[in-house]
Design a protein around this motif. Sequence first.
Motif, PDB file in Angstrom:
ATOM      1  N   ILE A  48      -6.836  17.664   0.958  1.00  0.00           N
ATOM      2  CA  ILE A  48      -7.538  17.727  -0.231  1.00  0.00           C
ATOM      3  C   ILE A  48      -9.035  17.433  -0.388  1.00  0.00           C
ATOM      4  O   ILE A  48      -9.838  17.771  -1.250  1.00  0.00           O
ATOM      5  N   ASN A  49      -9.509  16.594   0.665  1.00  0.00           N
ATOM      6  CA  ASN A  49     -10.688  15.888   0.749  1.00  0.00           C
ATOM      7  C   ASN A  49     -11.490  16.765   1.923  1.00  0.00           C
ATOM      8  O   ASN A  49     -12.413  16.206   2.384  1.00  0.00           O
ATOM      9  N   LYS A  50     -11.034  17.943   2.177  1.00  0.00           N
ATOM     10  CA  LYS A  50     -11.641  18.633   3.075  1.00  0.00           C
ATOM     11  C   LYS A  50     -11.918  18.053   4.414  1.00  0.00           C
ATOM     12  O   LYS A  50     -12.765  18.167   5.378  1.00  0.00           O
ATOM     13  N   HIS A  51     -10.806  17.375   4.924  1.00  0.00           N
ATOM     14  CA  HIS A  51     -10.776  16.471   6.011  1.00  0.00           C
ATOM     15  C   HIS A  51     -11.978  15.573   6.217  1.00  0.00           C
ATOM     16  O   HIS A  51     -12.210  15.245   7.384  1.00  0.00           O
ATOM     17  N   ARG A  52     -12.236  15.254   5.168  1.00  0.00           N
ATOM     18  CA  ARG A  52     -13.215  13.931   5.255  1.00  0.00           C
ATOM     19  C   ARG A  52     -12.569  12.633   5.077  1.00  0.00           C
ATOM     20  O   ARG A  52     -11.593  12.722   4.067  1.00  0.00           O
ATOM     21  N   PRO A  53     -12.934  11.606   5.698  1.00  0.00           N
ATOM     22  CA  PRO A  53     -12.209  10.285   5.260  1.00  0.00           C
ATOM     23  C   PRO A  53     -12.085   9.735   3.800  1.00  0.00           C
ATOM     24  O   PRO A  53     -13.112  10.039   2.940  1.00  0.00           O
ATOM     25  N   ILE A  54     -11.313   9.066   3.625  1.00  0.00           N
ATOM     26  CA  ILE A  54     -11.118   8.436   2.227  1.00  0.00           C
ATOM     27  C   ILE A  54     -10.674   7.024   2.591  1.00  0.00           C
ATOM     28  O   ILE A  54     -10.006   6.593   3.592  1.00  0.00           O
ATOM     29  N   ASP A  55     -11.110   5.903   1.665  1.00  0.00           N
ATOM     30  CA  ASP A  55     -10.824   4.690   1.695  1.00  0.00           C
ATOM     31  C   ASP A  55      -9.948   4.466   0.368  1.00  0.00           C
ATOM     32  O   ASP A  55      -9.918   4.926  -0.412  1.00  0.00           O
ATOM     33  N   PHE A  56      -8.907   3.344   0.718  1.00  0.00           N
ATOM     34  CA  PHE A  56      -7.812   2.857   0.146  1.00  0.00           C
ATOM     35  C   PHE A  56      -8.155   1.469  -0.152  1.00  0.00           C
ATOM     36  O   PHE A  56      -7.817   0.593   0.745  1.00  0.00           O
ATOM     37  N   PHE A  57      -7.873   0.906  -1.708  1.00  0.00           N
ATOM     38  CA  PHE A  57      -7.932  -0.202  -2.001  1.00  0.00           C
ATOM     39  C   PHE A  57      -6.924  -0.585  -3.100  1.00  0.00           C
ATOM     40  O   PHE A  57      -6.969   0.393  -3.951  1.00  0.00           O
ATOM     41  N   ALA A  58      -6.219  -1.573  -3.155  1.00  0.00           N
ATOM     42  CA  ALA A  58      -5.152  -1.748  -4.258  1.00  0.00           C
ATOM     43  C   ALA A  58      -4.936  -3.292  -4.474  1.00  0.00           C
ATOM     44  O   ALA A  58      -5.194  -4.096  -3.615  1.00  0.00           O
ATOM     45  N   VAL A  59      -4.868  -3.618  -5.838  1.00  0.00           N
ATOM     46  CA  VAL A  59      -4.439  -4.963  -6.177  1.00  0.00           C
ATOM     47  C   VAL A  59      -3.023  -4.667  -6.990  1.00  0.00           C
ATOM     48  O   VAL A  59      -3.067  -4.060  -7.686  1.00  0.00           O
ATOM     49  N   TYR A  60      -1.941  -5.493  -6.704  1.00  0.00           N
ATOM     50  CA  TYR A  60      -0.757  -5.514  -7.269  1.00  0.00           C
ATOM     51  C   TYR A  60      -0.701  -6.895  -7.743  1.00  0.00           C
ATOM     52  O   TYR A  60      -0.428  -7.936  -6.965  1.00  0.00           O
ATOM     53  N   ASP A  61      -0.264  -7.266  -9.028  1.00  0.00           N
ATOM     54  CA  ASP A  61      -0.018  -8.308  -9.628  1.00  0.00           C
ATOM     55  C   ASP A  61       1.582  -8.291 -10.074  1.00  0.00           C
ATOM     56  O   ASP A  61       2.102  -7.856 -11.013  1.00  0.00           O
ATOM     57  N   GLY A  62       2.285  -9.120  -9.362  1.00  0.00           N
ATOM     58  CA  GLY A  62       3.708  -9.277  -9.488  1.00  0.00           C
ATOM     59  C   GLY A  62       4.294 -10.208 -10.672  1.00  0.00           C
ATOM     60  O   GLY A  62       3.543 -10.963 -11.095  1.00  0.00           O
ATOM     61  N   HIS A  63       5.513  -9.979 -11.279  1.00  0.00           N
ATOM     62  CA  HIS A  63       6.219 -10.902 -12.190  1.00  0.00           C
ATOM     63  C   HIS A  63       7.637 -10.650 -11.755  1.00  0.00           C
ATOM     64  O   HIS A  63       8.370  -9.707 -11.406  1.00  0.00           O
ATOM     65  N   GLY A  64       8.264 -12.002 -12.320  1.00  0.00           N
ATOM     66  CA  GLY A  64       9.837 -11.959 -11.915  1.00  0.00           C
ATOM     67  C   GLY A  64       9.952 -11.944 -10.669  1.00  0.00           C
ATOM     68  O   GLY A  64      11.169 -11.622 -10.081  1.00  0.00           O
ATOM     69  N   GLY A  65       9.116 -12.645  -9.744  1.00  0.00           N
ATOM     70  CA  GLY A  65       9.285 -12.734  -8.279  1.00  0.00           C
ATOM     71  C   GLY A  65       8.311 -11.936  -7.447  1.00  0.00           C
ATOM     72  O   GLY A  65       7.517 -11.040  -7.888  1.00  0.00           O
ATOM     73  N   PRO A  66       7.835 -12.299  -6.333  1.00  0.00           N
ATOM     74  CA  PRO A  66       7.072 -11.653  -5.523  1.00  0.00           C
ATOM     75  C   PRO A  66       7.142 -10.101  -4.800  1.00  0.00           C
ATOM     76  O   PRO A  66       6.412  -9.620  -4.242  1.00  0.00           O
ATOM     77  N   HIS A  67       8.564  -9.871  -5.027  1.00  0.00           N
ATOM     78  CA  HIS A  67       9.313  -8.704  -4.222  1.00  0.00           C
ATOM     79  C   HIS A  67       8.587  -7.468  -4.358  1.00  0.00           C
ATOM     80  O   HIS A  67       8.214  -6.712  -3.450  1.00  0.00           O
ATOM     81  N   VAL A 135      15.861  -0.705  -6.753  1.00  0.00           N
ATOM     82  CA  VAL A 135      16.907  -1.418  -5.593  1.00  0.00           C
ATOM     83  C   VAL A 135      16.431  -2.422  -4.619  1.00  0.00           C
ATOM     84  O   VAL A 135      16.811  -2.320  -3.425  1.00  0.00           O
ATOM     85  N   THR A 136      15.220  -3.074  -4.957  1.00  0.00           N
ATOM     86  CA  THR A 136      14.931  -4.193  -4.142  1.00  0.00           C
ATOM     87  C   THR A 136      15.368  -5.533  -4.962  1.00  0.00           C
ATOM     88  O   THR A 136      15.403  -5.771  -6.215  1.00  0.00           O
ATOM     89  N   CYS A 137      16.122  -6.434  -4.022  1.00  0.00           N
ATOM     90  CA  CYS A 137      16.702  -7.634  -4.489  1.00  0.00           C
ATOM     91  C   CYS A 137      15.768  -8.705  -4.838  1.00  0.00           C
ATOM     92  O   CYS A 137      14.551  -8.901  -4.258  1.00  0.00           O
ATOM     93  N   TYR A 138      16.111  -9.170  -5.923  1.00  0.00           N
ATOM     94  CA  TYR A 138      15.389 -10.396  -6.436  1.00  0.00           C
ATOM     95  C   TYR A 138      15.435 -11.590  -5.486  1.00  0.00           C
ATOM     96  O   TYR A 138      14.506 -12.325  -5.411  1.00  0.00           O
ATOM     97  N   GLU A 139      16.461 -11.686  -4.841  1.00  0.00           N
ATOM     98  CA  GLU A 139      16.714 -12.915  -4.268  1.00  0.00           C
ATOM     99  C   GLU A 139      15.969 -12.886  -2.689  1.00  0.00           C
ATOM    100  O   GLU A 139      15.353 -13.823  -2.224  1.00  0.00           O
ATOM    101  N   CYS A 140      16.357 -11.694  -1.914  1.00  0.00           N
ATOM    102  CA  CYS A 140      15.770 -11.585  -0.682  1.00  0.00           C
ATOM    103  C   CYS A 140      14.534 -10.632  -0.572  1.00  0.00           C
ATOM    104  O   CYS A 140      14.111 -10.373   0.750  1.00  0.00           O
ATOM    105  N   GLY A 141      14.634  -9.897  -1.416  1.00  0.00           N
ATOM    106  CA  GLY A 141      13.404  -8.874  -1.530  1.00  0.00           C
ATOM    107  C   GLY A 141      13.510  -7.728  -0.609  1.00  0.00           C
ATOM    108  O   GLY A 141      12.652  -6.791  -0.269  1.00  0.00           O
TER     109      GLY A 141
END
Length: 332
Positions: A48-67, A135-141
Amino acid sequence: MSDSNSATSGTGAPEEQVPLVGAISLIGRRSSMEDEISVWPNLCSPYINKHRPIDFFAVYDGHGGPHVAGLCRNRMYLILLEELMMTRTIISGSTSNNDNISRQSRKQLEWERVKEVWKRVLRSCFQRINEMAFVTCYECGIGVPCGCPPHNYGLGGSTAVLAILTEKTIIVANCGDSRAVLCRGGRAMPLSIDHKPDRPEERARIEACGGHVDFDDCARVLGILATSRAIGDKYLKKYIISEPEFTFTKREAEDECLILASDGLWNVISNEEACQVARECLQKEKPSGRGDIFSSPSRAAAALLTRLAMGRGSEDNISVIVVDLKIDYIEV
């Protein structure tokens, strides 16, 4: 914490130049850590980017546990890779050979098709990770089966703000109240809009589904959650959707840096203040060669922003990514 100015491929071969990135995630004044960050310069070079490289960055802010935030950190970039590998859409259409359509019009049509493909890819990423969160468990992640009671599954959630950089464009997909801000020529340009429950269109959507927004310390969906969109949150899913919103921003020579951060920063620091701090750090002398990447200006900017947020009294986890856009800008 991470900083990057070089990358290697899966075979260990050097990849092309990547931007300098400073990334820091702090527990702050919270008793537990629920934020996660993801930094993948030179993630891939998709069709999709004509075979040129892409960079990926993300921030995730959890609630109700870190899982769920942890799930996003571990899986989102892999899902994106899978989706991009499956994407072989022909961008140029039959109109490209029509003499009645100008070259500029053809380029605009091509750009619109490219944007639609990116939206389709990223929507699929959010949908798939959302289903995993159910289907991710709150206790064990971990996912089913893990031996924990069924009611442990799908309790947590997470925001997600993703930025994909090409040599021409900054693509942002946002779900929740983490935020992406571009510093361009000293001006702060928000590239995402927070999904707060009191945002008029969000409140209207929630109420149309039979929900309500309560106001106490802040606006909350059903008096529970202070964001109106998120990944996960199985038992609030009627009101809390995981549909991302997108922005596509053409890169310009004046672009100085991109800031991604959780609301632990944005609750106490404005877009303008964050950009001012970051650009002052980035205007210092750039390190030459590979050197000590942990003393780079982008790393200093991320560190200073987190310390400033702490000094301003932030009571949340604080995660900040600062991408130096001057490093790899290519004028086209």
